[in-house]
Design an enzyme around this catalytic site. Structure first.
Site, PDB file in Angstrom:
ATOM      1  N   GLY A 254     -38.714 102.833  67.150  1.00 52.16           N
ATOM      2  CA  GLY A 254     -38.509 101.843  66.084  1.00 52.16           C
ATOM      3  C   GLY A 254     -37.325 100.930  66.324  1.00 52.16           C
TER       4      GLY A 254
ATOM      5  N   TYR B 171     -21.374 103.777  49.508  1.00 53.41           N
ATOM      6  CA  TYR B 171     -20.500 103.179  50.528  1.00 53.41           C
ATOM      7  C   TYR B 171     -20.202 101.699  50.240  1.00 53.41           C
ATOM      8  CZ  TYR B 171     -19.399 101.399  55.277  1.00 53.41           C
ATOM      9  OH  TYR B 171     -18.850 100.779  56.362  1.00 53.41           O
TER      10      TYR B 171
ATOM     11  N   LYS C 267     -37.547  97.051  51.156  1.00 53.40           N
ATOM     12  CA  LYS C 267     -36.637  95.896  51.080  1.00 53.40           C
ATOM     13  C   LYS C 267     -37.440  94.597  51.104  1.00 53.40           C
ATOM     14  CE  LYS C 267     -32.834  98.046  50.734  1.00 53.40           C
ATOM     15  NZ  LYS C 267     -32.098  98.012  49.480  1.00 53.40           N
TER      16      LYS C 267
ATOM     17  N   TYR D 278     -38.704 102.445  54.451  1.00 54.15           N
ATOM     18  CA  TYR D 278     -37.453 101.894  53.902  1.00 54.15           C
ATOM     19  C   TYR D 278     -37.458 100.365  54.024  1.00 54.15           C
ATOM     20  CZ  TYR D 278     -32.691 100.144  53.992  1.00 54.15           C
ATOM     21  OH  TYR D 278     -31.574  99.380  53.775  1.00 54.15           O
TER      22      TYR D 278
ATOM     23  N   TYR E  14     -28.041  92.119  54.602  1.00 51.31           N
ATOM     24  CA  TYR E  14     -26.894  92.667  55.329  1.00 51.31           C
ATOM     25  C   TYR E  14     -27.305  92.971  56.762  1.00 51.31           C
ATOM     26  CZ  TYR E  14     -25.663  94.333  50.532  1.00 51.31           C
ATOM     27  OH  TYR E  14     -25.420  94.486  49.188  1.00 51.31           O
ATOM     28  N   PHE E  15     -26.375  92.718  57.692  1.00 50.66           N
ATOM     29  CA  PHE E  15     -26.592  93.188  59.055  1.00 50.66           C
ATOM     30  C   PHE E  15     -26.012  94.617  59.146  1.00 50.66           C
ATOM     31  CE2 PHE E  15     -29.078  90.078  61.342  1.00 50.66           C
ATOM     32  CZ  PHE E  15     -29.345  89.255  60.270  1.00 50.66           C
TER      33      PHE E  15
ATOM     34  N   SER F 264     -31.743  93.520  53.676  1.00 53.28           N
ATOM     35  CA  SER F 264     -31.337  94.018  54.988  1.00 53.28           C
ATOM     36  C   SER F 264     -31.928  93.164  56.098  1.00 53.28           C
ATOM     37  CB  SER F 264     -31.859  95.456  55.125  1.00 53.28           C
ATOM     38  OG  SER F 264     -31.776  95.883  56.451  1.00 53.28           O
TER      39      SER F 264
ATOM     40  N   THR G 112     -33.340  94.296  58.380  1.00 54.72           N
ATOM     41  CA  THR G 112     -34.576  94.974  58.767  1.00 54.72           C
ATOM     42  C   THR G 112     -35.814  94.168  58.363  1.00 54.72           C
ATOM     43  OG1 THR G 112     -35.580  97.163  58.833  1.00 54.72           O
ATOM     44  CG2 THR G 112     -34.878  96.416  56.687  1.00 54.72           C
TER      45      THR G 112
ATOM     46  N   ASP H  62     -25.102 105.337  38.624  1.00 52.74           N
ATOM     47  CA  ASP H  62     -25.437 105.984  39.898  1.00 52.74           C
ATOM     48  C   ASP H  62     -25.878 107.406  39.585  1.00 52.74           C
ATOM     49  OD1 ASP H  62     -25.168 107.260  42.581  1.00 52.74           O
ATOM     50  OD2 ASP H  62     -24.154 105.405  43.135  1.00 52.74           O
TER      51      ASP H  62
END
Ligand code: NAD
Ligand code: UFG
Length: 339
Positions: A295, A11, A154, A150, A178-179, A125, A127, A31
Protein backbone atom coordinates in the site's frame (compact mmCIF):
# COMPACT_ATOMS: atom_id res chain seq x y z
CA UNK A 1 -14.31 32.34 18.87
CA UNK A 2 -15.62 29.44 20.92
CA UNK A 3 -14.55 26.22 19.23
CA UNK A 4 -15.80 22.65 19.64
CA UNK A 5 -12.74 20.43 19.24
CA UNK A 6 -13.65 16.78 18.64
CA UNK A 7 -10.73 14.43 19.29
CA UNK A 8 -8.97 17.26 21.12
CA UNK A 9 -7.13 14.98 23.55
CA UNK A 10 -5.24 13.34 20.65
CA UNK A 11 -1.91 14.17 19.07
CA UNK A 12 -2.89 16.94 16.63
CA UNK A 13 -5.87 18.13 18.70
CA UNK A 14 -3.79 18.77 21.83
CA UNK A 15 -1.25 20.84 19.88
CA UNK A 16 -4.04 22.75 18.16
CA UNK A 17 -5.63 23.67 21.50
CA UNK A 18 -2.44 25.48 22.47
CA UNK A 19 -2.46 27.56 19.28
CA UNK A 20 -6.18 28.30 19.66
CA UNK A 21 -5.69 29.67 23.16
CA UNK A 22 -2.57 31.59 22.07
CA UNK A 23 -4.69 33.28 19.38
CA UNK A 24 -7.37 34.27 21.91
CA UNK A 25 -9.95 31.57 21.17
CA UNK A 26 -11.54 29.25 23.72
CA UNK A 27 -12.28 25.56 23.24
CA UNK A 28 -14.45 22.73 24.49
CA UNK A 29 -13.15 19.21 23.87
CA UNK A 30 -15.24 16.12 23.15
CA UNK A 31 -13.21 12.91 23.07
CA UNK A 32 -13.99 9.30 23.98
CA UNK A 33 -10.31 8.75 24.95
CA UNK A 34 -10.15 5.68 22.71
CA UNK A 35 -6.67 6.69 21.56
CA UNK A 36 -5.69 9.35 24.09
CA UNK A 37 -5.70 10.28 27.75
CA UNK A 38 -7.00 13.15 29.85
CA UNK A 39 -3.43 13.82 30.90
CA UNK A 40 -2.75 15.53 27.55
CA UNK A 41 -5.50 18.06 28.34
CA UNK A 42 -4.11 18.65 31.83
CA UNK A 43 -0.73 19.43 30.28
CA UNK A 44 -2.26 21.68 27.62
CA UNK A 45 -4.03 23.63 30.39
CA UNK A 46 -0.70 24.06 32.16
CA UNK A 47 0.99 25.35 28.97
CA UNK A 48 -1.77 27.83 28.14
CA UNK A 49 -2.17 28.94 31.76
CA UNK A 50 -5.78 27.99 32.49
CA UNK A 51 -7.17 25.79 35.29
CA UNK A 52 -8.60 23.28 32.87
CA UNK A 53 -9.71 22.78 29.29
CA UNK A 54 -13.48 22.20 29.28
CA UNK A 55 -13.89 18.51 28.46
CA UNK A 56 -16.66 15.99 27.83
CA UNK A 57 -15.66 12.34 27.81
CA UNK A 58 -18.09 11.32 25.10
CA UNK A 59 -18.31 9.47 21.83
CA UNK A 60 -19.42 11.75 19.01
CA UNK A 61 -21.73 8.95 17.82
CA UNK A 62 -23.70 9.31 21.06
CA UNK A 63 -26.52 11.65 19.96
CA UNK A 64 -27.77 12.35 23.48
CA UNK A 65 -24.38 13.27 24.87
CA UNK A 66 -23.60 15.44 21.87
CA UNK A 67 -26.98 17.12 22.30
CA UNK A 68 -26.14 18.04 25.87
CA UNK A 69 -22.76 19.48 24.78
CA UNK A 70 -24.52 21.70 22.23
CA UNK A 71 -27.15 22.68 24.79
CA UNK A 72 -24.44 23.80 27.20
CA UNK A 73 -22.47 25.90 24.68
CA UNK A 74 -22.98 28.09 21.64
CA UNK A 75 -20.12 27.25 19.28
CA UNK A 76 -18.80 29.43 16.48
CA UNK A 77 -16.98 26.59 14.76
CA UNK A 78 -16.06 22.92 15.10
CA UNK A 79 -12.58 21.53 14.43
CA UNK A 80 -13.23 17.87 13.78
CA UNK A 81 -10.27 15.62 14.60
CA UNK A 82 -12.15 12.67 16.12
CA UNK A 83 -11.65 9.48 14.16
CA UNK A 84 -9.73 6.27 13.89
CA UNK A 85 -6.52 6.64 11.90
CA UNK A 86 -4.45 3.45 11.72
CA UNK A 87 -4.16 2.44 8.07
CA UNK A 88 -3.30 -1.25 8.68
CA UNK A 89 -5.95 -1.69 11.36
CA UNK A 90 -8.56 -0.22 9.01
CA UNK A 91 -7.85 -3.01 6.51
CA UNK A 92 -8.46 -5.61 9.24
CA UNK A 93 -11.49 -3.82 10.76
CA UNK A 94 -13.24 -2.02 7.90
CA UNK A 95 -16.67 -1.92 9.54
CA UNK A 96 -15.33 -0.35 12.72
CA UNK A 97 -13.54 2.31 10.68
CA UNK A 98 -16.48 3.12 8.41
CA UNK A 99 -18.86 3.16 11.37
CA UNK A 100 -16.75 5.35 13.62
CA UNK A 101 -15.47 7.84 11.07
CA UNK A 102 -18.55 8.13 8.85
CA UNK A 103 -21.32 7.79 11.39
CA UNK A 104 -19.48 9.93 13.95
CA UNK A 105 -19.30 12.74 11.41
CA UNK A 106 -22.96 12.35 10.42
CA UNK A 107 -24.12 12.62 14.04
CA UNK A 108 -21.85 15.62 14.56
CA UNK A 109 -23.03 17.44 11.43
CA UNK A 110 -26.66 16.88 12.32
CA UNK A 111 -26.16 18.32 15.82
CA UNK A 112 -24.23 21.27 14.38
CA UNK A 113 -26.98 22.01 11.88
CA UNK A 114 -29.74 21.82 14.47
CA UNK A 115 -27.84 24.17 16.78
CA UNK A 116 -26.97 26.69 14.07
CA UNK A 117 -23.22 26.04 14.07
CA UNK A 118 -22.43 25.81 10.36
CA UNK A 119 -18.66 26.21 10.36
CA UNK A 120 -16.32 23.23 10.30
CA UNK A 121 -12.63 22.49 9.77
CA UNK A 122 -12.09 18.85 8.87
CA UNK A 123 -8.90 16.79 9.28
CA UNK A 124 -8.40 15.30 5.87
CA UNK A 125 -5.26 13.68 4.58
CA UNK A 126 -2.83 13.46 1.69
CA UNK A 127 -4.05 9.89 1.45
CA UNK A 128 -7.03 11.14 -0.63
CA UNK A 129 -4.63 11.63 -3.58
CA UNK A 130 -3.84 7.89 -3.64
CA UNK A 131 -0.75 7.38 -5.79
CA UNK A 132 -0.67 11.02 -6.89
CA UNK A 133 -1.01 11.95 -10.54
CA UNK A 134 1.44 14.84 -10.10
CA UNK A 135 4.34 15.80 -7.81
CA UNK A 136 4.40 18.23 -6.09
CA UNK A 137 0.71 17.71 -5.42
CA UNK A 138 -1.57 20.73 -5.84
CA UNK A 139 -5.21 20.80 -4.76
CA UNK A 140 -6.09 20.53 -8.47
CA UNK A 141 -4.60 17.06 -8.57
CA UNK A 142 -7.45 14.56 -8.94
CA UNK A 143 -8.21 12.40 -5.96
CA UNK A 144 -6.87 8.89 -6.39
CA UNK A 145 -7.73 5.35 -5.42
CA UNK A 146 -7.42 4.85 -1.67
CA UNK A 147 -6.02 1.44 -0.90
CA UNK A 148 -7.50 1.20 2.61
CA UNK A 149 -10.78 1.87 4.46
CA UNK A 150 -9.21 4.67 6.54
CA UNK A 151 -8.34 6.61 3.39
CA UNK A 152 -11.77 5.90 1.94
CA UNK A 153 -13.45 7.46 4.96
CA UNK A 154 -11.40 10.65 4.53
CA UNK A 155 -12.19 10.85 0.83
CA UNK A 156 -15.90 10.11 1.29
CA UNK A 157 -16.24 12.55 4.19
CA UNK A 158 -14.74 15.28 2.02
CA UNK A 159 -17.53 14.62 -0.50
CA UNK A 160 -20.18 14.60 2.24
CA UNK A 161 -18.95 17.94 3.55
CA UNK A 162 -18.85 19.45 0.05
CA UNK A 163 -22.46 18.33 -0.52
CA UNK A 164 -23.56 19.81 2.80
CA UNK A 165 -21.99 23.15 1.85
CA UNK A 166 -23.53 23.06 -1.63
CA UNK A 167 -27.00 22.34 -0.21
CA UNK A 168 -26.80 25.16 2.32
CA UNK A 169 -24.33 27.92 1.49
CA UNK A 170 -24.52 29.27 5.04
CA UNK A 171 -22.00 26.52 5.79
CA UNK A 172 -18.27 27.27 5.72
CA UNK A 173 -16.24 24.11 5.27
CA UNK A 174 -12.44 23.96 5.30
CA UNK A 175 -10.85 20.65 4.33
CA UNK A 176 -7.23 20.51 5.46
CA UNK A 177 -5.27 17.75 3.76
CA UNK A 178 -2.47 17.04 6.19
CA UNK A 179 0.75 15.55 4.91
CA UNK A 180 2.94 13.73 7.50
CA UNK A 181 2.77 15.38 10.94
CA UNK A 182 5.69 14.68 13.29
CA UNK A 183 7.42 16.63 16.08
CA UNK A 184 6.01 17.85 19.36
CA UNK A 185 5.50 21.01 21.41
CA UNK A 186 8.79 22.64 22.40
CA UNK A 187 8.00 22.15 26.12
CA UNK A 188 8.48 18.40 25.63
CA UNK A 189 5.33 17.79 27.70
CA UNK A 190 2.90 16.83 24.94
CA UNK A 191 3.47 14.72 21.86
CA UNK A 192 2.45 11.64 19.92
CA UNK A 193 1.60 8.73 22.18
CA UNK A 194 0.95 5.61 20.10
CA UNK A 195 -0.46 2.45 21.65
CA UNK A 196 1.60 -0.69 21.05
CA UNK A 197 3.97 -0.99 18.12
CA UNK A 198 4.06 2.30 16.21
CA UNK A 199 2.84 2.21 12.61
CA UNK A 200 4.44 5.49 11.63
CA UNK A 201 8.05 6.33 11.00
CA UNK A 202 8.89 8.96 13.62
CA UNK A 203 7.42 7.25 16.70
CA UNK A 204 9.23 4.08 15.63
CA UNK A 205 12.53 5.97 15.33
CA UNK A 206 12.14 7.57 18.77
CA UNK A 207 11.31 4.22 20.38
CA UNK A 208 14.41 2.66 18.83
CA UNK A 209 16.51 5.62 20.00
CA UNK A 210 15.28 5.22 23.57
CA UNK A 211 15.91 1.48 23.54
CA UNK A 212 12.31 0.23 23.54
CA UNK A 213 12.75 -1.41 20.14
CA UNK A 214 15.84 -3.07 18.73
CA UNK A 215 16.00 -1.54 15.27
CA UNK A 216 13.97 0.35 12.72
CA UNK A 217 12.75 -1.60 9.70
CA UNK A 218 13.01 0.54 6.57
CA UNK A 219 10.25 -0.63 4.26
CA UNK A 220 12.00 -0.88 0.90
CA UNK A 221 15.08 0.74 -0.66
CA UNK A 222 14.19 0.05 -4.27
CA UNK A 223 11.68 2.83 -4.91
CA UNK A 224 12.23 5.27 -7.74
CA UNK A 225 13.54 7.97 -5.37
CA UNK A 226 17.04 9.47 -4.94
CA UNK A 227 18.12 6.88 -2.32
CA UNK A 228 15.47 4.23 -2.98
CA UNK A 229 13.50 4.81 0.24
CA UNK A 230 10.04 6.40 0.40
CA UNK A 231 9.79 10.21 0.24
CA UNK A 232 7.22 12.15 2.29
CA UNK A 233 6.34 15.72 3.21
CA UNK A 234 6.93 15.78 6.98
CA UNK A 235 5.39 18.73 8.77
CA UNK A 236 5.94 19.93 12.33
CA UNK A 237 2.75 19.38 14.32
CA UNK A 238 2.97 22.94 15.71
CA UNK A 239 2.95 24.33 12.16
CA UNK A 240 0.00 22.07 11.40
CA UNK A 241 -1.79 23.30 14.53
CA UNK A 242 -1.29 26.91 13.42
CA UNK A 243 -2.91 26.14 10.07
CA UNK A 244 -6.19 25.61 11.96
CA UNK A 245 -5.98 29.09 13.45
CA UNK A 246 -5.48 30.51 9.93
CA UNK A 247 -8.42 28.43 8.69
CA UNK A 248 -10.61 29.98 11.41
CA UNK A 249 -9.83 33.41 9.98
CA UNK A 250 -10.98 32.18 6.56
CA UNK A 251 -14.16 30.89 8.16
CA UNK A 252 -14.84 34.24 9.80
CA UNK A 253 -14.50 35.80 6.32
CA UNK A 254 -17.22 33.35 5.18
CA UNK A 255 -15.02 31.39 2.82
CA UNK A 256 -17.65 28.85 1.74
CA UNK A 257 -15.69 25.74 0.72
CA UNK A 258 -11.89 25.74 1.00
CA UNK A 259 -9.52 22.84 0.33
CA UNK A 260 -5.86 23.13 1.29
CA UNK A 261 -2.73 21.04 1.31
CA UNK A 262 -0.94 21.43 4.63
CA UNK A 263 2.69 20.42 4.19
CA UNK A 264 6.08 22.08 3.83
CA UNK A 265 6.53 21.37 0.12
CA UNK A 266 9.78 19.47 0.80
CA UNK A 267 10.16 15.73 0.35
CA UNK A 268 12.47 13.77 2.65
CA UNK A 269 13.33 10.10 2.30
CA UNK A 270 13.23 7.64 5.18
CA UNK A 271 17.04 7.70 5.23
CA UNK A 272 17.06 11.52 5.22
CA UNK A 273 14.86 11.49 8.33
CA UNK A 274 16.93 8.83 10.11
CA UNK A 275 20.17 10.67 9.34
CA UNK A 276 18.77 14.05 10.42
CA UNK A 277 17.54 12.48 13.67
CA UNK A 278 20.95 10.96 14.42
CA UNK A 279 22.78 14.19 13.59
CA UNK A 280 20.54 16.58 15.54
CA UNK A 281 20.14 14.43 18.63
CA UNK A 282 23.49 12.64 18.77
CA UNK A 283 21.81 9.26 19.31
CA UNK A 284 22.08 5.98 17.47
CA UNK A 285 19.22 4.55 15.38
CA UNK A 286 20.08 1.06 14.13
CA UNK A 287 18.06 0.06 11.08
CA UNK A 288 17.61 -2.80 8.66
CA UNK A 289 16.21 -2.70 5.14
CA UNK A 290 13.04 -4.78 4.92
CA UNK A 291 10.60 -5.54 2.09
CA UNK A 292 8.20 -2.83 0.94
CA UNK A 293 5.07 -2.31 3.04
CA UNK A 294 1.93 -3.12 1.03
CA UNK A 295 0.00 0.00 0.00
CA UNK A 296 2.97 2.39 0.32
CA UNK A 297 3.79 4.78 -2.52
CA UNK A 298 7.23 6.04 -3.56
CA UNK A 299 6.83 9.81 -3.27
CA UNK A 300 4.33 12.19 -1.74
CA UNK A 301 4.91 15.88 -1.19
CA UNK A 302 2.80 18.90 -1.85
CA UNK A 303 2.79 22.38 -3.24
CA UNK A 304 1.49 24.41 -0.28
CA UNK A 305 1.19 27.71 -2.23
CA UNK A 306 -2.62 27.83 -2.02
CA UNK A 307 -2.59 27.74 1.79
CA UNK A 308 -0.04 30.54 1.81
CA UNK A 309 -1.97 32.68 -0.68
CA UNK A 310 -5.46 32.19 0.75
CA UNK A 311 -4.91 31.36 4.43
CA UNK A 312 -1.68 33.29 4.98
CA UNK A 313 -0.18 30.10 6.38
CA UNK A 314 3.30 28.75 5.76
CA UNK A 315 5.30 26.14 7.64
CA UNK A 316 8.10 27.64 9.73
CA UNK A 317 9.90 24.55 11.02
CA UNK A 318 12.34 22.30 9.19
CA UNK A 319 13.21 18.63 9.44
CA UNK A 320 15.88 19.23 12.12
CA UNK A 321 13.35 21.02 14.36
CA UNK A 322 10.94 18.14 13.89
CA UNK A 323 13.60 15.56 14.82
CA UNK A 324 14.75 17.57 17.85
CA UNK A 325 11.24 18.08 19.22
CA UNK A 326 10.15 14.47 18.64
CA UNK A 327 13.17 13.28 20.61
CA UNK A 328 12.69 15.88 23.35
CA UNK A 329 9.14 14.57 23.91
CA UNK A 330 10.19 10.89 23.83
CA UNK A 331 13.19 11.24 26.12
CA UNK A 332 11.25 13.24 28.71
CA UNK A 333 8.28 10.85 28.54
CA UNK A 334 9.62 7.36 27.78
CA UNK A 335 6.16 5.92 28.48
CA UNK A 336 4.16 8.77 26.99
CA UNK A 337 1.38 10.07 29.22
CA UNK A 338 1.85 7.19 31.66
CA UNK A 339 4.97 8.88 33.08
P1 NAD B 1 -5.32 10.73 17.48
O1 NAD B 1 -5.76 9.32 17.46
O2 NAD B 1 -4.18 11.10 18.36
O3 NAD B 1 -6.55 11.69 17.81
C1 NAD B 1 -7.88 11.36 17.44
C2 NAD B 1 -8.72 11.50 18.71
O4 NAD B 1 -10.09 11.20 18.38
C3 NAD B 1 -8.30 10.55 19.82
O5 NAD B 1 -8.10 11.30 21.01
C4 NAD B 1 -9.48 9.58 19.95
O6 NAD B 1 -9.66 9.13 21.28
C5 NAD B 1 -10.64 10.44 19.45
N1 NAD B 1 -11.78 9.70 18.89
C6 NAD B 1 -11.76 8.73 17.95
N2 NAD B 1 -13.02 8.33 17.68
C7 NAD B 1 -13.85 9.08 18.45
C8 NAD B 1 -15.26 9.14 18.63
N3 NAD B 1 -16.06 8.34 17.95
N4 NAD B 1 -15.76 10.03 19.52
C9 NAD B 1 -14.94 10.84 20.23
N5 NAD B 1 -13.62 10.83 20.11
C10 NAD B 1 -13.07 9.96 19.23
O7 NAD B 1 -4.99 11.13 15.96
P2 NAD B 1 -4.28 12.43 15.38
O8 NAD B 1 -2.99 12.01 14.79
O9 NAD B 1 -4.32 13.53 16.36
O10 NAD B 1 -5.25 12.73 14.16
C11 NAD B 1 -6.32 13.66 14.26
C12 NAD B 1 -7.10 13.65 12.95
O11 NAD B 1 -6.22 13.96 11.87
C13 NAD B 1 -7.72 12.30 12.61
O12 NAD B 1 -8.98 12.52 12.03
C14 NAD B 1 -6.75 11.72 11.61
O13 NAD B 1 -7.37 10.80 10.75
C15 NAD B 1 -6.31 12.97 10.87
N6 NAD B 1 -5.00 12.82 10.22
C16 NAD B 1 -3.92 12.41 10.95
C17 NAD B 1 -2.69 12.22 10.31
C18 NAD B 1 -1.49 11.73 11.09
O14 NAD B 1 -0.53 11.26 10.46
N7 NAD B 1 -1.48 11.82 12.43
C19 NAD B 1 -2.56 12.48 8.94
C20 NAD B 1 -3.68 12.92 8.23
C21 NAD B 1 -4.90 13.09 8.87
N1 UFG C 1 8.38 3.61 7.20
C1 UFG C 1 9.43 2.76 7.42
N2 UFG C 1 9.45 2.06 8.59
C2 UFG C 1 8.48 2.19 9.55
C3 UFG C 1 7.42 3.09 9.31
C4 UFG C 1 7.39 3.78 8.11
O1 UFG C 1 10.31 2.61 6.58
O2 UFG C 1 8.58 1.52 10.60
C5 UFG C 1 8.36 4.39 5.95
C6 UFG C 1 7.14 4.14 5.07
O3 UFG C 1 7.37 3.04 4.23
C7 UFG C 1 7.01 5.48 4.33
C8 UFG C 1 7.51 6.51 5.36
O4 UFG C 1 8.30 5.77 6.29
O5 UFG C 1 7.88 5.51 3.22
C9 UFG C 1 6.38 7.21 6.11
O6 UFG C 1 5.51 6.22 6.67
P1 UFG C 1 4.41 6.59 7.77
O7 UFG C 1 3.73 5.31 8.15
O8 UFG C 1 5.01 7.40 8.85
O9 UFG C 1 3.42 7.56 6.98
P2 UFG C 1 2.57 7.32 5.64
O10 UFG C 1 3.06 8.30 4.63
O11 UFG C 1 2.55 5.91 5.26
O12 UFG C 1 1.10 7.68 6.14
C10 UFG C 1 0.83 8.80 6.97
C11 UFG C 1 -0.36 8.51 7.88
C12 UFG C 1 -1.60 8.35 7.07
C13 UFG C 1 -1.80 9.54 6.18
C14 UFG C 1 -0.58 9.79 5.34
C15 UFG C 1 -0.72 11.05 4.54
O13 UFG C 1 -0.14 7.31 8.60
O14 UFG C 1 -2.70 8.30 7.93
O15 UFG C 1 0.57 9.91 6.18
O16 UFG C 1 -1.10 12.09 5.37
F1 UFG C 1 -2.85 9.32 5.37
Amino acid sequence: MKILVTGGAGYIGSHTLIELYAAGHTAVVVDNLYNSSKESLRRVAHIVGVDEIPFYEADIRDKNKLESVFSDHQFDCCIHFAGLKAVGESVAKPLEYYENNMNGTFVLLDAMRRHGCKNIIFSSSATVYGDPAEIPITEECPKGHCTNPYGQTKSMLEEVLKDVQTADTEWNVVLLRYFNPIGAHSSGTIGENPNGIPNNLMPYITQVAIGKRKELGIFGNDYDTPDGTGVRDYIHVVDLAKAHVCALKAISRKCGLGIYNIGTGHGYSVLDVVNAFIKVNGVNVPYKIQPRRPGDIATCYCNPAKAQAELGWKAQYGIEDMCRDSWNWQKNNPNGYQD
